[in-house]
Design an enzyme around this catalytic site. Structure first.
Site, PDB file in Angstrom:
ATOM      1  N   ARG A  88       0.855  -1.181   0.000  1.00 13.89           N
ATOM      2  CA  ARG A  88       0.000   0.000   0.000  1.00 13.89           C
ATOM      3  C   ARG A  88       0.900   1.243   0.000  1.00 13.89           C
ATOM      4  O   ARG A  88       1.798   1.371   0.838  1.00 13.89           O
ATOM      5  CB  ARG A  88      -0.876  -0.010   1.251  1.00 13.89           C
ATOM      6  CG  ARG A  88      -2.161   0.738   1.052  1.00 13.89           C
ATOM      7  CD  ARG A  88      -3.084   0.487   2.210  1.00 13.89           C
ATOM      8  NE  ARG A  88      -3.745  -0.831   2.103  1.00 13.89           N
ATOM      9  CZ  ARG A  88      -4.927  -1.103   2.620  1.00 13.89           C
ATOM     10  NH1 ARG A  88      -5.580  -0.176   3.297  1.00 13.89           N
ATOM     11  NH2 ARG A  88      -5.465  -2.290   2.489  1.00 13.89           N
ATOM     12  N   ASP A 107      -3.161 -10.221  11.380  1.00 16.28           N
ATOM     13  CA  ASP A 107      -2.289 -10.120  10.207  1.00 16.28           C
ATOM     14  C   ASP A 107      -1.638 -11.479   9.941  1.00 16.28           C
ATOM     15  O   ASP A 107      -0.795 -11.944  10.715  1.00 16.28           O
ATOM     16  CB  ASP A 107      -1.213  -9.065  10.461  1.00 16.28           C
ATOM     17  CG  ASP A 107      -0.365  -8.826   9.218  1.00 16.28           C
ATOM     18  OD1 ASP A 107       0.057  -9.815   8.577  1.00 16.28           O
ATOM     19  OD2 ASP A 107      -0.134  -7.659   8.862  1.00 16.28           O
ATOM     20  N   THR A 149      -0.891   7.586  -1.066  1.00 16.11           N
ATOM     21  CA  THR A 149      -2.198   7.507  -1.717  1.00 16.11           C
ATOM     22  C   THR A 149      -3.101   6.462  -1.068  1.00 16.11           C
ATOM     23  O   THR A 149      -4.292   6.425  -1.355  1.00 16.11           O
ATOM     24  CB  THR A 149      -2.041   7.109  -3.200  1.00 16.11           C
ATOM     25  OG1 THR A 149      -1.441   5.811  -3.222  1.00 16.11           O
ATOM     26  CG2 THR A 149      -1.169   8.089  -3.924  1.00 16.11           C
ATOM     27  N   ASP A 194       2.260 -11.585   9.651  1.00 12.87           N
ATOM     28  CA  ASP A 194       2.916 -11.428  10.949  1.00 12.87           C
ATOM     29  C   ASP A 194       2.832 -12.695  11.774  1.00 12.87           C
ATOM     30  O   ASP A 194       3.802 -13.142  12.369  1.00 12.87           O
ATOM     31  CB  ASP A 194       2.248 -10.291  11.740  1.00 12.87           C
ATOM     32  CG  ASP A 194       2.819  -8.942  11.363  1.00 12.87           C
ATOM     33  OD1 ASP A 194       3.786  -8.924  10.566  1.00 12.87           O
ATOM     34  OD2 ASP A 194       2.298  -7.925  11.846  1.00 12.87           O
TER      35      ASP A 194
END
Lengths: 528, 216
Positions: free
Chosen positions: B110, B208, B114, B211
């Site tokens: 990401r 996550d 933006t 993770d």
């Protein structure tokens, strides 16, 4: 061929329980008529703490005896029982050994009545140590206990035999567990004395040797091998052995079907006796096979796909392609192992779906602190039992799916001559029969052909306290006939398969196809 | 979880066993070794289900005794494309079923400014256009990364009907976003969760995945 002691208490004194070890260099896998392998099934699961009453075949199968269901009667439910009596020094032990040697069948158990000597009181023990205790009286032996043990064996139960120590003159805390005996030989001077015990026997033998020969043998044995002096040995003879012989032992000759004069040296008598026993055993073996056959006739006609306890993997593209690879003779061993491991992972996963799951007791929260709606946890332990060696093909996938799973093993081999399946060895996890433990047993075999090995394995599990509903058979390929036989004998077990044949042959694959008929999976998997 | 699967969504059968596996990997108390082990088990099931979607063709083979067996054989070549990093956790599961399968990688992250996904890296087999492609990413949330990765695949000439998107957990919004762009691509998933929260994480989800699989 050698006779070996089963327990390590060699110092204990007299022979306790014997087995004939396989002759050197022969493995069980190559047993043939030329390689005598007579061995008893010694259960390693001695401390299982099983409730014997709850585990008799009857109590287990009792749930399964609706009118049209057939009961499996394993061969060890009808063992052939031989009693060998005779005076001390008459050669009973030699005759019994000769029978074992000549019969050469697996699971021949020799039980010496010496195991059943009553424990002595401290005072009696004192007299025993000074050679003044009467061991030759019928009251010295617990014949009632012997009767109970033999009766239990005759019912097919796992049975514990006491072990007597002559050095301590007491029963030891050790026990020998016997299960699955096919032939039981009871040997001792009072083998034909106890009427109820005698009634259990199929063949009663009395070894009749002249008293002076008995004395000569006994003296040389006592002095040469048991460290006694001539005087003590003679005193025993005249005080106890001879009077008891006259009073109690000789009269039991009347019970015998067969009297063998001169003991083991009487080749003709022994030869005739062996021929008779062999004939009886052959008949028993035929009956077992006929019984397995008969299961066939009682097959129910419910279509396979409507049997809820039969789960066959859906034939997807992948499964079909893997089956093709496993059937192709051009497949390398490398590929065969890889693809068998793949399909066995799928099968094991399918079987694990049959475990019992319940909603989690405590709320399950994700790391983002969201409660999980359908939280489920497994509430049963899965225990694997492999039928050696074809069931071992599942090991690789099993360890990857369920690394800490407990694994038991059974060795069942078909007799080369009769084709009768025979149980050779049992190694089961201790808690397999624990009724308080919620569990499922995954009974693994790569192929079901006649179904006999699986049927026998299920019976072994039931005899060890497993509940029929808890057994899941995991198998790669099966004939329809074998599958139906298993379900006819044990309707409540579940079977998970990748591939099933068809008896009528209308389907693409039928029972007569080579890959259903032949035990090839383990051959390819292990390359031997 | 939605009861019915929309078109081109292949949901693993929701067996008790599968739900109990998901319970373990969703639980925040689960340690990494268990998380990895049980995720791997689900991944294996996903891969098998994905492979089941591939076509086969008839093949006659002869058995060791010379009998003829009318079977089938795998058709076409496949490859896996993982979205770094979480998607890489699924590579071994694919290799366990297809030993020497080609594996491509795509890194999408990401953009901090933006908030849109940005393609950082791609390495794909030369002949990917002629292969069936298993796109690997364990979590389908908004579908942003998966859409971008799929566009990369299509730009390399892969046909949509030859792409299978494998993930452990999806949600209706993500599926709908993805299928709006690529209605013909099949999504193979083990769970369709309720939806997304305001920070665009899957609810129920499991935190996550990358993770938990690699770090925590």
């Amino acid at each position: 061929m050698t006779i070996t002691m089963v327990n390590d208490e060699q110092v204990v004194g007299k022979v306790n329980l014997k087995r004939i070890a396989p002759s050197s260099g022969e493995s069980f896998f190559t047993s043939s008529s030329l390689s005598p392998t007579a061995n008893t099934v010694y259960d390693r699961n001695i401390d299982a703490g099983l409730d014997q009453n709850a585990t008799s075949p009857d109590s287990n199968i009792g749930t399964n005896t609706s009118a049209n269901e057939t009961r499996y009667i394993p061969p060890w439910t009808q063992p052939y029982i031989i009693g060998v009596a005779g005076l001390s020094g008459s050669g009973k032990t030699s005759v019994a050994s000769k029978i074992i040697e000549e019969l050469n069948t697996p699971w021949t158990v020799l039980i010496s009545l010496d195991n059943f000597y009553n424990p002595l009181t401290p005072e009696e023990r004192e007299t025993a140590f000074s050679n003044e205790f009467d061991f030759d009286s019928p009251s010295a032996v617990d014949l009632d206990l012997c009767y109970e043990c033999v009766k239990s064996l005759k019912e097919g139960n796992k049975t514990k035999i006491p072990v007597y120590s002559f050095s301590k003159h007491d029963r030891t805390d050790k026990e020998i567990t016997i299960y699955g005996a096919n032939v039981i030989i009871i040997e001792g001077i009072y083998a034909l004395y106890h009427q109820k015990l005698v009634d259990l026997m199929n063949l009663k033998i009395y070894v009749d040797t002249d008293l002076d020969i008995c004395l000569a043998r006994r003296l040389s044995r006592d002095i040469l091998y048991r460290g006694r002096d001539l005087e003590g040995a003679l005193k025993q003879w005249s005080t106890f052995v001879k009077p008891n012989a006259d009073l109690f032992v000789k009269s039991t000759m009347q019970q015998a079907d067969l009297v063998i004069p001169r003991g083991a040296d009487n080749y003709i008598a022994i030869d005739m006796m062996i021929k008779h026993i062999q004939k009886q055993l052959l008949r028993k073996s035929r009956e077992h096979l006929k019984y397995l056959e008969k299961l066939n006739n009682s097959l129910n006609k419910v279509e396979l796909k409507n049997i809820i306890n039969l789960i066959v993997l859906k034939e997807t593209n992948q499964i079909s392609a893997i089956n093709t690879i496993l059937t192709n003779k051009a497949t390398s061993i490398d590929d065969f192992i890889f693809f068998f491991n793949r399909i066995s992972s799928i099968l094991i996963s399918k079987a694990l779906e049959l475990l019992t799951y319940k909603p989690s007791d405590i709320p399950i929260i994700t790391p983002t602190n969201v409660p999980v709606d359908n939280a489920l946890e497994v509430v049963e332990e899965a225990i694997a039992v492999n039928i050696i060696r074809s069931g071992d093909c599942f090991m690789n996938s099993l360890k990857r799916t369920h690394p800490e799973i407990k694994i038991g093993k059974l060795l069942i081999q078909s007799d080369r001559k009769t084709g009768e399946p025979q149980l050779h060895s049992i190694m089961l996890p201790k808690n397999v029969g624990d009724k308080s433990l919620k569990k499922k047993i995954l009974l693994m075999d790569a192929q079901i052909i006649s179904g006999a090995a699986v049927i026998m394995s299920i019976q072994v599990l039931l005899d060890h306290g497993v509940t029929m509903e808890d057994i899941i058979i995991v198998c790669y390929s099966a004939t329809e006939q074998g599958t139906r036989r298993i379900l006819a004998a044990f309707s409540k077990v579940k079977i998970v398969l990748a591939r099933i044949g068809s008896m009528d042959g209308r389907n693409k694959e039928c029972d007569n196809d080579w890959w259903f008929r032949t035990r090839y999976i383990d051959t390819m998997y292990y390359g031997t | 979880m939605s009861a019915e699967s929309p078109k081109n969504v292949i949901l693993l059968p929701q067996t008790n066993q599968l739900l109990s596996l998901y319970t373990i990997i969703r639980n925040k108390e689960t340690q990494r070794s268990d998380f990895v082990f049980y995720s791997d088990r689900i991944i294996r099931l996903l891969v098998e289900e994905g492979l089941n979607q591939l076509p086969v063709e008839p093949k006659t083979v002869s058995t060791p005794t010379g009998e003829v067996f009318e079977g089938v054989k795998f058709l076409g070549k496949i490859c896996g494309v993982s979205i770094i990093r979480a998607g890489e956790s699924m590579e071994q599961g694919l290799r366990d079923c297809c030993r020497s399968v080609r594996l491509g990688k795509i890194l999408i992250q990401r953009d901090e400014e933006t908030a849109l996904p940005k393609l950082y890296y791609e390495k794909l087999p030369e002949d990917i256009a002629s292969r069936y492609v298993f796109l690997l990413d364990p979590m389908l949330a908004t579908g942003g990364s998966a859409i971008m990765a799929t566009e990369v695949l299509l730009s390399r000439g892969v046909k949509p009907e030859r792409i299978f998107f494998l993930n452990l957990i999806s949600n209706p919004e993500g599926i709908s976003n993805y299928h709006k762009k690529f209605p013909d691509i099949k999504i193979v998933t083990g769970a369709v969760d309720r939806g997304l929260n305001e920070s665009k994480h899957i609810v129920t989800g499991l935190g996550d995945f990358g993770d938990r699989y690699y770090c925590i």
